[in-house]
Design a protein around this motif. Structure first.
Motif, mmCIF file in Angstrom:
data_model
loop_
_atom_site.group_PDB
_atom_site.id
_atom_site.type_symbol
_atom_site.label_atom_id
_atom_site.label_comp_id
_atom_site.label_asym_id
_atom_site.label_seq_id
_atom_site.Cartn_x
_atom_site.Cartn_y
_atom_site.Cartn_z
ATOM 1 N N THR A 14 0.842 -1.200 0.000
ATOM 2 C CA THR A 14 0.000 0.000 0.000
ATOM 3 C C THR A 14 0.873 1.244 0.000
ATOM 4 N N SER A 15 1.915 1.232 0.814
ATOM 5 C CA SER A 15 2.820 2.382 0.871
ATOM 6 C C SER A 15 3.525 2.586 -0.458
ATOM 7 N N ILE A 16 3.975 1.464 -1.077
ATOM 8 C CA ILE A 16 4.642 1.566 -2.372
ATOM 9 C C ILE A 16 3.657 2.091 -3.415
ATOM 10 N N GLY A 17 2.434 1.590 -3.402
ATOM 11 C CA GLY A 17 1.406 2.059 -4.340
ATOM 12 C C GLY A 17 1.109 3.535 -4.123
ATOM 13 N N LEU A 18 0.976 3.920 -2.856
ATOM 14 C CA LEU A 18 0.714 5.323 -2.530
ATOM 15 C C LEU A 18 1.903 6.186 -2.955
ATOM 16 N N TRP A 19 3.126 5.694 -2.662
ATOM 17 C CA TRP A 19 4.333 6.430 -3.028
ATOM 18 C C TRP A 19 4.437 6.557 -4.542
ATOM 19 N N THR A 20 4.108 5.506 -5.287
ATOM 20 C CA THR A 20 4.158 5.528 -6.745
ATOM 21 C C THR A 20 3.152 6.523 -7.294
ATOM 22 N N ARG A 21 1.931 6.477 -6.773
ATOM 23 C CA ARG A 21 0.902 7.421 -7.245
ATOM 24 C C ARG A 21 1.292 8.858 -6.887
ATOM 25 N N THR A 22 1.818 9.033 -5.675
ATOM 26 C CA THR A 22 2.241 10.362 -5.247
ATOM 27 C C THR A 22 3.411 10.835 -6.093
ATOM 28 N N SER A 23 4.356 9.937 -6.334
ATOM 29 C CA SER A 23 5.506 10.270 -7.162
ATOM 30 C C SER A 23 5.063 10.634 -8.572
ATOM 31 N N ALA A 33 2.909 17.090 -11.743
ATOM 32 C CA ALA A 33 2.822 18.483 -11.297
ATOM 33 C C ALA A 33 4.082 19.245 -11.684
ATOM 34 N N ASN A 34 5.253 18.600 -11.509
ATOM 35 C CA ASN A 34 6.510 19.240 -11.897
ATOM 36 C C ASN A 34 6.523 19.526 -13.399
ATOM 37 N N SER A 35 6.021 18.578 -14.208
ATOM 38 C CA SER A 35 5.956 18.778 -15.657
ATOM 39 C C SER A 35 5.036 19.943 -15.993
ATOM 40 N N LYS A 36 3.891 19.994 -15.306
ATOM 41 C CA LYS A 36 2.941 21.084 -15.550
ATOM 42 C C LYS A 36 3.537 22.430 -15.122
ATOM 43 N N VAL A 37 4.247 22.445 -14.001
ATOM 44 C CA VAL A 37 4.888 23.670 -13.528
ATOM 45 C C VAL A 37 5.955 24.111 -14.525
ATOM 46 N N ALA A 38 6.751 23.138 -15.011
ATOM 47 C CA ALA A 38 7.794 23.465 -15.982
ATOM 48 C C ALA A 38 7.166 24.017 -17.259
ATOM 49 N N ALA A 39 6.068 23.402 -17.714
ATOM 50 C CA ALA A 39 5.382 23.893 -18.907
ATOM 51 C C ALA A 39 4.817 25.288 -18.661
ATOM 52 N N ALA A 40 4.258 25.514 -17.462
ATOM 53 C CA ALA A 40 3.716 26.831 -17.132
ATOM 54 C C ALA A 40 4.830 27.875 -17.082
ATOM 55 N N VAL A 41 5.982 27.509 -16.526
ATOM 56 C CA VAL A 41 7.123 28.429 -16.471
ATOM 57 C C VAL A 41 7.596 28.757 -17.883
ATOM 58 N N ASP A 42 7.660 27.750 -18.752
ATOM 59 C CA ASP A 42 8.060 27.988 -20.141
ATOM 60 C C ASP A 42 7.047 28.889 -20.849
ATOM 61 N N ALA A 43 5.762 28.615 -20.633
ATOM 62 C CA ALA A 43 4.717 29.436 -21.262
ATOM 63 C C ALA A 43 4.795 30.870 -20.744
#
Length: 132
Positions: free
Chosen positions: A19-28, A34-44
């Motif tokens: 469960t922790s690994i699944g939660l960690w994977t989903r969170t990761s 989110a990091n990709s979206k932030v990077a795209a927003a910063v580029d835009a």
């Protein structure tokens, strides 16, 4: 029973770990997304900032051109006003002088005509006296 509880505890621990690994994977994955979206927003944002800077620079250039043209038109209008003023004064002055000269000639005409008539009479008298 100790063995069953231990295997049960191990199974619970493995379940908790899964469960922790699944939660960690989903969170990761969420963090990565989110990091990709932030990077795209910063580029835009950077692109919009660049475009805005270009638009401001173009607007300033056009404003400078418009100001220069307005200055040129203002200068030309001033030159036309001065020319018109000078020409009006010159023309009016010229017309005034011409009118004065015409009046002067009109006043002199009878006097000149009279003198020419008297001179012609004298010349005729001199010619007639010489013939006799």
């Amino acid at each position: 029973m100790n063995g069953v509880v231990t295997w049960g505890s191990v199974a619970d621990a493995i379940g908790a770990l899964a469960t922790s690994i699944g939660l960690w994977t989903r969170t990761s994955d969420g963090i990565t997304s989110a990091n990709s979206k932030v990077a795209a927003a910063v580029d835009a944002l950077a692109e919009h900032k660049r475009l805005a800077a270009e638009a401001v620079a173009e607007a300033k250039r056009q404003a400078a051109e418009a100001t220069a043209k307005a200055d040129q038109l203002s200068s030309k209008l001033y030159q036309i006003e001065i020319w018109a003023r000078d020409e009006f004064v010159r023309k009016r002055s010229f017309e005034t002088v011409v009118a004065r000269v015409e009046r002067g000639f009109a006043d002199l005409k009878p006097e000149i005509t009279g003198r020419l008539d008297r001179m012609s009479d004298r010349i005729e008298k001199i010619n007639n006296a010489g013939e006799h």
